[in-house]
Design a protein around this motif. Structure first.
Motif, PDB file in Angstrom:
ATOM      1  N   ASN A 317     -20.347  21.646 -23.309  1.00  0.00           N
ATOM      2  CA  ASN A 317     -19.823  21.207 -22.013  1.00  0.00           C
ATOM      3  C   ASN A 317     -18.664  20.234 -22.155  1.00  0.00           C
ATOM      4  O   ASN A 317     -17.771  20.201 -21.304  1.00  0.00           O
ATOM      5  N   PHE A 318     -18.687  19.417 -23.214  1.00  0.00           N
ATOM      6  CA  PHE A 318     -17.657  18.394 -23.380  1.00  0.00           C
ATOM      7  C   PHE A 318     -16.582  18.792 -24.392  1.00  0.00           C
ATOM      8  O   PHE A 318     -15.780  17.963 -24.805  1.00  0.00           O
ATOM      9  N   ASN A 323     -13.817  22.431 -21.397  1.00  0.00           N
ATOM     10  CA  ASN A 323     -13.601  21.645 -20.175  1.00  0.00           C
ATOM     11  C   ASN A 323     -12.773  20.416 -20.547  1.00  0.00           C
ATOM     12  O   ASN A 323     -13.307  19.366 -20.926  1.00  0.00           O
ATOM     13  N   LYS A 326     -13.564  17.005 -18.452  1.00  0.00           N
ATOM     14  CA  LYS A 326     -14.772  16.283 -18.860  1.00  0.00           C
ATOM     15  C   LYS A 326     -14.618  15.694 -20.254  1.00  0.00           C
ATOM     16  O   LYS A 326     -15.104  14.595 -20.533  1.00  0.00           O
ATOM     17  N   GLU A 329     -12.693  12.490 -20.002  1.00  0.00           N
ATOM     18  CA  GLU A 329     -13.505  11.421 -19.433  1.00  0.00           C
ATOM     19  C   GLU A 329     -14.440  10.826 -20.487  1.00  0.00           C
ATOM     20  O   GLU A 329     -14.577   9.608 -20.599  1.00  0.00           O
ATOM     21  N   ARG A 330     -15.080  11.713 -21.259  1.00  0.00           N
ATOM     22  CA  ARG A 330     -15.980  11.244 -22.300  1.00  0.00           C
ATOM     23  C   ARG A 330     -15.216  10.484 -23.384  1.00  0.00           C
ATOM     24  O   ARG A 330     -15.662   9.451 -23.880  1.00  0.00           O
TER      25      ARG A 330
END
Length: 900
Positions: A317-318, A323, A326, A329-330
Motif C-alpha cells: 500500500n505504501f 501509491n 501515501k 506522506e509516510r
C-alpha cells in the motif's frame, strides 16, 4: 396358629460420612501439582529457548541461494547496442553524473560512454573497479578502452532471484557495517523508537499503542518491537491470536537476552518484507534499495531511507509505485520523527522533504515477471547436472545464460500475440479459460537457453508449460521422418529430396487393429510429389508412406538420438506426431538439427559456486555427433523451403528475412499450434493451446508462426544473415520441383530448385515433364538447318554434360528394386551408383525454335482422390495386439494431426 406379627418397618441405610483429606494430603497434592506445572513450564521454556536460538542461528548464518545473470564482457563486436547498454547500466544502478570518479557512475558524451565499473567476484576471475570508455553503434560495441591500458572490462551479473524457502525471493544480505546509519535510524524511529532500551518487549510501547487504538476506535497502531517482528518472520505465522502474541513475546525476551542489539537489528534489516516485484518477494533493505532506487543500500540517501522505513507496515500500500501520495506522506512522517529524535538536522530534513520519489521500477523492462519460469528450468538442471536436490539456504551462487532482453521480448510476444488472437476471434474472446502459450529461445552454438517463458502470467498460473506440459507435436515430427529416410542404414533405401512419393489418400489395413487412413489438411491431396514438396506443404499421406517405407522403429530411433527422450509407441500415427512431448525436448531435438546432428543437452547454467566461492563441478557432457551431418543437412535444406514457400512462409510476410529453416505443427482439431525455426545461430520455439486441451481452432501458420516471426525479428536484430554450413560430400543440382529431374531449358523458372544431394545420389535423368522431344533438323549433309546454328549438344552443355565420378554415400544395398505396396506409386530407388561410373553423354531431341513441347507441364493443383487400400503386416504377434498404448496416444485415431 402361625405367628402373623408383621415385620417391623425397615430402617433406611444411612450413607457413611466422607472423611475429608488430611491437611498433609492436601498439601502434598498441591505441592506435586505445582511442581509438575513448574517442571512443565521450565521444560517448555527450555524447548522454546533452544528452538528460538537454533532457528535464529541457522537463519542468520544461512545464506540464500542466489540466481544471477552472467557478467557482460565489454569487448569490441559484442552485440550490446547503445540502447541495451544504457538499460543494462540503469538496471545495475549506475548513476549518470558529471564526474565518474566513483564506481557505479557513468557519463555519456560525444566520445562515447565513460563508465566507472564496479568490482565483483566471478568464477572466471575477479573484476577490479576501473574506468573504461566504450563507443557503440546501434547494433553493438565498436571499441573499448581501459583507462590503465590492461585487462578486460565487464559489468557485474544481475540478481534474478534468491531461494531461501519454498517461495522465490529477491534478497541481498548486507552486513550492518555496510548499511548507512541514517537507514538504521529511519527504521528504528519508524518501528521501535525504544529498541535500544527495552529487553525485547516494550511495556511502554504496548500501553501507548493500546491508548491510541482506544482513542481511534480501531487497531491503528501495534505494540510489537523489532525483536517481536523478527520472531514472527522467523518462527510464527500472521495469525492474530493471544496465544501467538504470548509465544512471540516470550521468544523475543529470549533472543534479546541471548544476542546483542546490533545482531538483532542486522537480522531484521536483512529479513524485513518490503513488497513484491510481480511474483517475487523483496526481502531486506539491500534488495529493496536496488529495486526501488536502482542502487545499493550503501548509496541510499536520507529521503530514500525514510521511504523504505515508511513502507514496512504495509509495503504493497505504501510503495511509491503503487501509491505515490501515501508513500510521500509516510516518508515525510518518518523524516519528521527522525528530526524530533535528533537523528537528522533541520537542513537535512528540508533537503530530504524536497527529494522526488522514484517513478518506476529500475527493472521494469527486464521481463522479470516471467523470470520464475526460467528459474524453474535452472532448478531442474541443478538436480540433473550437479546432483543437488535441495538448494534452499545453501549459499550457492548460480550464474545463468539468460539474456534479459531476449527474456523480455519472449514474455512480451507471448502476451501480445495471445491477446491479438483472442481479440480477433470471438470464440476465443468469449471463453472463460484464457489461451496459453510458451516460448523458448536458444543459442545454437552453445545449446544455452537464453529465454524461456512458460505461460502468459506467472502470478496467475505457476505451471510451466515450456518444461512440464506434454502436448502432441503434430507435424513437428516430420523432419525426423525425413532424416531417418535419408540415412540408408535406417531406411534401407537411397531416398533424396528429389525422390517421388505418392500423396494420394490410402487406407492402411491391419490384421489385429482397425484400418487407418491418414488425411491431409483440409482434405487436399497432391498426387505424386517430391519429398521436398511433401515437407514444404506438410502432406500427411505422402509422409506416412515415407515413414512406413523407412520403418516406424527407424523414426523412433532417429527422434530419440536427436533429443526426444519421451517414450514413443511403435504406431504409424507417430509419423504424424501422435506423441506428447514437452516443448523443451522438441527445442533440444531441433537444436541438434540446427547443429547438423551434433547433440548437446540444452542448459541454462554456466557456473555454480558454493558459499566460499569455490566452483561446484557439474556432470555436463560435451557435444556428440549423434547423426550423420549430410543426412541432417538434407532435412534442414528442405526446412528452408518451408520458410520460403511452405507453411512457414508467413514469417517472411511479417518481415523476417534472414536465412532460416523451420517447421509448423498443428494437431488434431487444432488443439495445439507449434512452430520451431532456426538460423545457424539462433533457435526459437513457440506454442499455443489451452491447458484443458480444448481445440483452439487456428492453425500454426496463423498463430504460432506470427509469434515466432516477431520474436525472432527482435532477438536477432543487428545480426548478419548467413547460410547454414554445408558438410563435406554434398553436391548441388538444379532440379524441377515437380518431377525431381534435372532441369531442362523448357522447365518454368518458378519450378527450378537448387537441390542438395549426398554425392553419388544426385539425379541422372532430365525432367520427364519438360523433356525436350523434337530432334534437331539437319540437311542432307548433316548440317543444321537455318535457325538451328546455335544448338549445342547436351553432352557438351555445361548444365547437362557428363557428371564427374563420385563416391557413393554407402555400399550398395540391393541391386534389385524392392516391391513396395504401401507407397502406392512412390519412386524409391534401392541401388547406388558404382564409384567409377560416369553419366554417358546425353543426346536428346530439342524442339524447333518457337515451338512448344508436346507435353505441357503437369498441373500441381491439389486434387482429391479416392483412397487406395494397402495392407501392412502386423507389427507384433497376435498375443501382444491386445495391449493398448497410453490414452494420450490413441493407437487408431480417426483423424490424424492436420498437416500444417
Amino acid at each position: 396358629m402361625p405367628d402373623s406379627t408383621p415385620d417391623p418397618t425397615p430402617v433406611p441405610d444411612t450413607p457413611p460420612r466422607r472423611r475429608r483429606p488430611s491437611r498433609k494430603t492436601t498439601f502434598r497434592i498441591l505441592a506435586w501439582g505445582s511442581l509438575s506445572i513448574l517442571v512443565l513450564f521450565v521444560a517448555l521454556g527450555l524447548w522454546v529457548y533452544i528452538e528460538a536460538v537454533r532457528t535464529f542461528e541457522v537463519r542468520r548464518v544461512s545464506l540464500p541461494t542466489r540466481v544471477f545473470t552472467d557478467k557482460v564482457t565489454l569487448v569490441s563486436g559484442a552485440p550490446v547496442g547503445a540502447e541495451e547498454l544504457g538499460e543494462k547500466l540503469r538496471r545495475l544502478g549506475y548513476r549518470e553524473t558529471d564526474s565518474v570518479d566513483q564506481p557505479g557512475t557513468f557519463q555519456r558524451g560525444e566520445e562515447g560512454w565513460r563508465i566507472h565499473i564496479r568490482a565483483f567476484d566471478h568464477p572466471e576471475g575477479d573484476q577490479e573497479a576501473q574506468l573504461v570508455t566504450v563507443t557503440t553503434t546501434k547494433d553493438g560495441i565498436e571499441t573499448v578502452t581501459v583507462a590503465d591500458g590492461s585487462g578486460t572490462a565487464a559489468l557485474e551479473p544481475e540478481l534474478l532471484t534468491s531461494i531461501m524457502g519454498d517461495q522465490l525471493e529477491n534478497r541481498s544480505p548486507v552486513p550492518l557495517d555496510a548499511i548507512p546509519q541514517h537507514v538504521i535510524d529511519a527504521v528504528v524511529v519508524a518501528e521501535d523508537v525504544r529498541f535500544f532500551a527495552h529487553p525485547g518487549v516494550d511495556p511502554i510501547g504496548i500501553f501507548r499503542a493500546l491508548m491510541r487504538n482506544i482513542r481511534s476506535g480501531g487497531a491503528s497502531e501495534g505494540g510489537s518491537t523489532l525483536t517481536q517482528q523478527l520472531v514472527k518472520n522467523y518462527y510464527l505465522t500472521n495469525e492474530r491470536t493471544m496465544r501467538r502474541k504470548i509465544v512471540e513475546a516470550f521468544m523475543a525476551l529470549m533472543l534479546d537476552a541471548k544476542y546483542s542489539k546490533k545482531e538483532i537489528v542486522e537480522a531484521y534489516l536483512n529479513d524485513i518484507y518490503l513488497g513484491r516485484d510481480r511474483s517475487i518477494s523483496i526481502l531486506g533493505v539491500g534488495q529493496a534499495s536496488r529495486f526501488y532506487f536502482g542502487k545499493p543500500v550503501t548509496e541510499a540517501t536520507i529521503s530514500e531511507a525514510a521511504v523504505l522505513a515508511g513502507m514496512i507496515p504495509s509495503p504493497n500500500n505504501f510503495s511509491p509505485f503503487a501509491n505515490a501520495e501515501k508513500s510521500k506522506e509516510r516518508r515525510d512522517l518518518v523524516l519528521r520523527q527522525m528530526r524530533r529524535n535528533g537523528k537528522i538536522t533541520e537542513e537535512q530534513l528540508r533537503v530530504a522533504l524536497n527529494q522526488p520519489l522514484p517513478e518506476k521500477p529500475t527493472r521494469q523492462a527486464s521481463g522479470l515477471g516471467s523470470i520464475p519460469y526460467y528459474v524453474d528450468r535452472v532448478l531442474q538442471e541443478i538436480r540433473r547436472d550437479y546432483g543437488i536436490e535441495e538448494v534452499e539456504g545453501r549459499g550457492l551462487q548460480i550464474y545463468t545464460a539468460i539474456d534479459l532482453e531476449w527474456q523480455e521480448a519472449a514474455a512480451k510476444q507471448v502476451e501480445a500475440n495471445l491477446a491479438r488472437l483472442e481479440e480477433g476471434n470471438r470464440r476465443l474472446r468469449n471463453r472463460d479459460e484464457p489461451l496459453q502459450g510458451a516460448a523458448i529461445a536458444v543459442d545454437v552454438a552453445t545449446g544455452e537457453i537464453r529465454a524461456l517463458v512458460g505461460g502468459r502470467n506467472y502470478e496467475v498460473s505457476q505451471f510451466n508449460r515450456a518444461t512440464s506440459a506434454k502436448r502432441q507435436v503434430g507435424s513437428l515430427f516430420k523432419p525426423f521422418v525425413a532424416v531417418a529416410a535419408f540415412e540408408p542404414s535406417l531406411s534401407r533405401q537411397n531416398i533424396t529430396p528429389a525422390t517421388l512419393v505418392n500423396d494420394a489418400r490410402f487406407v492402411l489395413e491391419r490384421r489385429y487393429s482397425k484400418d487407418w487412413s491418414p488425411r491431409n489438411y483440409e482434405g487436399h491431396y497432391y498426387g505424386v510429389v517430391t519429398v521436398r514438396q511433401a515437407l514444404e506443404k506438410s502432406m500427411n499421406s505422402a509422409f506416412v508412406r515415407l515413414g512406413l517405407s523407412s520403418g516406424v522403429d527407424s523414426v523412433i530411433k532417429t527422434a530419440s538420438v536427436l533429443g526426444v527422450d519421451t517414450e514413443m509407441a511403435d504406431n504409424p500415427a507417430l509419423i504424424l506426431g501422435a506423441v506428447e512431448v514437452p516443448p523443451v525436448q522438441m527445442a533440444e531435438a531441433y537444436t541438434t538439427l540446427a547443429r547438423m546432428g551434433s547433440r548437446l543437452p540444452l542448459r541454462t547454467i554456466r557456473f555454480v559456486t558454493d558459499e566460499d566461492g569455490d566452483a561446484v563441478a557439474s556432470g555436463r557432457i560435451d557435444p556428440v555427433q549423434v547423426f550423420p551431418a549430410r543426412d541432417v543437412y538434407l532435412a534442414v535444406h528442405l526446412m528452408e523451403g518451408v520458410m520460403n514457400r511452405g507453411t512457414g512462409a508467413g514469417s517472411r510476410a511479417l518481415g523476417f528475412r534472414k536465412t532460416a529453416a523451420g517447421k509448423t505443427g498443428t494437431t488434431n482439431d487444432q488443439r495445439d499450434a507449434w512452430f520451431i525455426g532456426f538460423t545457424p545461430d539462433t533457435l526459437a520455439l513457440t506454442w499455443i493451446g489451452f491447458d484443458s486441451n480444448q481445440p483452439v481452432g487456428i492453425s500454426a501458420s496463423d498463430s504460432a508462426v506470427p509469434m515466432w516471426a516477431r520474436l525472432m525479428t527482435e532477438i536477432t536484430a543487428g545480426r548478419e544473415s548467413r547460410d547454414f554450413p554445408v558438410p563435406g560430400g554434398m553436391v548441388f543440382a538444379e532440379v524441377d520441383a515437380t518431377s525431381g529431374g534435372l532441369v531442362t531449358p523448357q522447365c518454368p523458372g518458378n519450378q527450378v530448385v537448387q537441390e542438395a544431394f549426398k554425392a553419388g545420389t544426385e539425379p541422372r535423368h532430365l525432367c520427364p515433364i519438360h523433356e525436350i522431344r523434337q530432334p534437331m533438323l539437319v540437311d542432307a549433309y548433316g548440317m543444321p538447318l537455318p535457325g538451328m546454328e546455335g544448338w549445342t549438344p547436351l553432352d557438351e552443355d555445361p548444365r547437362f554434360g557428363s557428371l564427374p565420378p563420385t563416391e557413393p554415400v554407402s555400399p550398395p544395398i540391393s541391386t534389385e528394386p524392392r516391391p513396395d505396396p504401401v507407397l502406392g506409386g512412390g519412386n524409391f530407388p534401392t541401388r547406388t551408383v558404382p564409384p567409377t561410373s560416369t553419366r554417358p553423354p546425353v543426346r536428346l531431341p530439342v524442339p524447333l525454335p518457337g515451338e512448344r513441347p508436346e507435353n505441357p507441364p503437369t498441373s500441381t493443383q491439389p486434387t482429391t482422390t479416392q483412397p487406395t487400400t494397402t495392407r501392412r503386416p502386423p507389427a507384433r504377434p497376435p498375443e501382444q495386439s491386445a495391449q493398448q498404448p497410453p490414452a494420450s496416444e490413441p493407437s487408431e485415431p480417426e483423424e490424424d494431426p492436420p498437416g500444417n
